[in-house]
Design a protein around this motif. Structure first.
Motif, PDB file in Angstrom:
ATOM      1  N   ASN A   3       0.842  -1.191   0.000  1.00 38.92           N
ATOM      2  CA  ASN A   3       0.000   0.000   0.000  1.00 38.92           C
ATOM      3  C   ASN A   3       0.876   1.239   0.000  1.00 38.92           C
ATOM      4  OD1 ASN A   3      -2.335  -1.509   0.118  1.00 38.92           O
ATOM      5  ND2 ASN A   3      -2.400  -1.503   2.350  1.00 38.92           N
ATOM      6  N   GLN A  43      -1.804   7.504  -0.280  1.00 36.01           N
ATOM      7  CA  GLN A  43      -2.748   8.137  -1.190  1.00 36.01           C
ATOM      8  C   GLN A  43      -2.778   9.640  -0.944  1.00 36.01           C
ATOM      9  OE1 GLN A  43      -4.865   6.588  -3.672  1.00 36.01           O
ATOM     10  NE2 GLN A  43      -3.241   5.101  -3.334  1.00 36.01           N
ATOM     11  N   THR A  83      -4.508  13.514  -2.653  1.00 35.88           N
ATOM     12  CA  THR A  83      -5.315  14.282  -3.607  1.00 35.88           C
ATOM     13  C   THR A  83      -4.708  15.671  -3.686  1.00 35.88           C
ATOM     14  OG1 THR A  83      -7.315  13.054  -3.042  1.00 35.88           O
ATOM     15  CG2 THR A  83      -7.610  15.188  -4.132  1.00 35.88           C
ATOM     16  N   VAL A  87      -5.650  12.416  -8.143  1.00 40.21           N
ATOM     17  CA  VAL A  87      -5.703  11.442  -7.055  1.00 40.21           C
ATOM     18  C   VAL A  87      -4.742  10.320  -7.403  1.00 40.21           C
ATOM     19  CG1 VAL A  87      -7.162   9.816  -5.787  1.00 40.21           C
ATOM     20  CG2 VAL A  87      -8.112  11.982  -6.594  1.00 40.21           C
ATOM     21  N   THR A 118      -0.990   7.853  -5.821  1.00 39.96           N
ATOM     22  CA  THR A 118      -0.050   7.426  -4.791  1.00 39.96           C
ATOM     23  C   THR A 118       1.204   8.283  -4.900  1.00 39.96           C
ATOM     24  OG1 THR A 118      -0.882   5.179  -5.033  1.00 39.96           O
ATOM     25  CG2 THR A 118       1.201   5.435  -3.882  1.00 39.96           C
ATOM     26  N   ASP A 173      -4.057   7.815 -10.232  1.00 41.32           N
ATOM     27  CA  ASP A 173      -5.144   6.868 -10.466  1.00 41.32           C
ATOM     28  C   ASP A 173      -6.255   7.565 -11.235  1.00 41.32           C
ATOM     29  OD1 ASP A 173      -3.914   4.779  -8.983  1.00 41.32           O
ATOM     30  OD2 ASP A 173      -4.641   5.691  -7.123  1.00 41.32           O
TER      31      ASP A 173
END
Length: 171
Positions: free
Chosen positions: A2, A5, A7, A78, A80, A101
């Motif tokens: 993972n 993340q 934005t 948006v 990683t 993404d």
């Protein structure tokens, strides 16, 4: 694994460039996100610090970005975030990069016209899109019942002033 993340809401700093690599096609561009601050003493808004980040878009997303996004466009990205590090003559260097993404125009700052792209085969990570047997595709841009929102003069439900009494509190 993972990733972190993030934005980012900002403006495209340079024209997106599309390149082919041994791993596929990638589109790269840079985004600047500048905070806005209110100065109470002058009662005006001004710019604060800016955050710059490189964005990479792979595959279909990269193709769509290269055809849709231009320098100066307000966008929402948006993806990683990661930090690339390397040694240079000046010492250890680093730069943040977002593997996107999704990339979209910021509709708080303008309008956009969306057009779906046709793919030859569905992606493995996407569920199939249900089809409406009664739906038809139109290219004339006209809204269709059941497909697009339409502005109406009247409300969806008529309101009776007698019905506006408060609801009882729930315990």
């Amino acid at each position: 694994m993972n990733g972190t993340q993030i934005t980012v809401v900002g403006n495209v700093v340079n024209s997106p460039s599309r390149n082919r690599t041994q791993n596929g096609s990638v589109t790269n561009f840079r985004v600047a996100s500048t905070e806005r601050r209110y100065d109470r003493s002058t009662e005006t808004w001004g710019n604060g610090n800016s955050f710059f980040v490189d964005v990479e878009c792979w595959g279909d997303l990269g193709g769509n970005v290269s055809h849709s996004i231009s320098k100066g466009d307000p966008v929402v990205v948006v993806g990683t975030i990661r930090t690339d590090e390397w040694e240079s003559d000046e010492g250890r260097r680093s730069r943040s990069r977002v593997r996107a993404d999704a990339v979209a125009p910021n509709l708080a700052r303008g309008v956009a016209e969306f057009r779906k792209t046709q793919r030859s085969e569905p992606r493995a990570d996407e569920p199939p899109v249900p089809t409406d047997p009664g739906a038809q595709e139109f290219d004339d841009g006209e809204p269709r019942a059941g497909r697009d929102y339409q502005a109406a003069v009247e409300a969806l439900d008529h309101v009776n002033a007698d019905d506006l009494t408060g609801e009882p509190a729930h315990a």
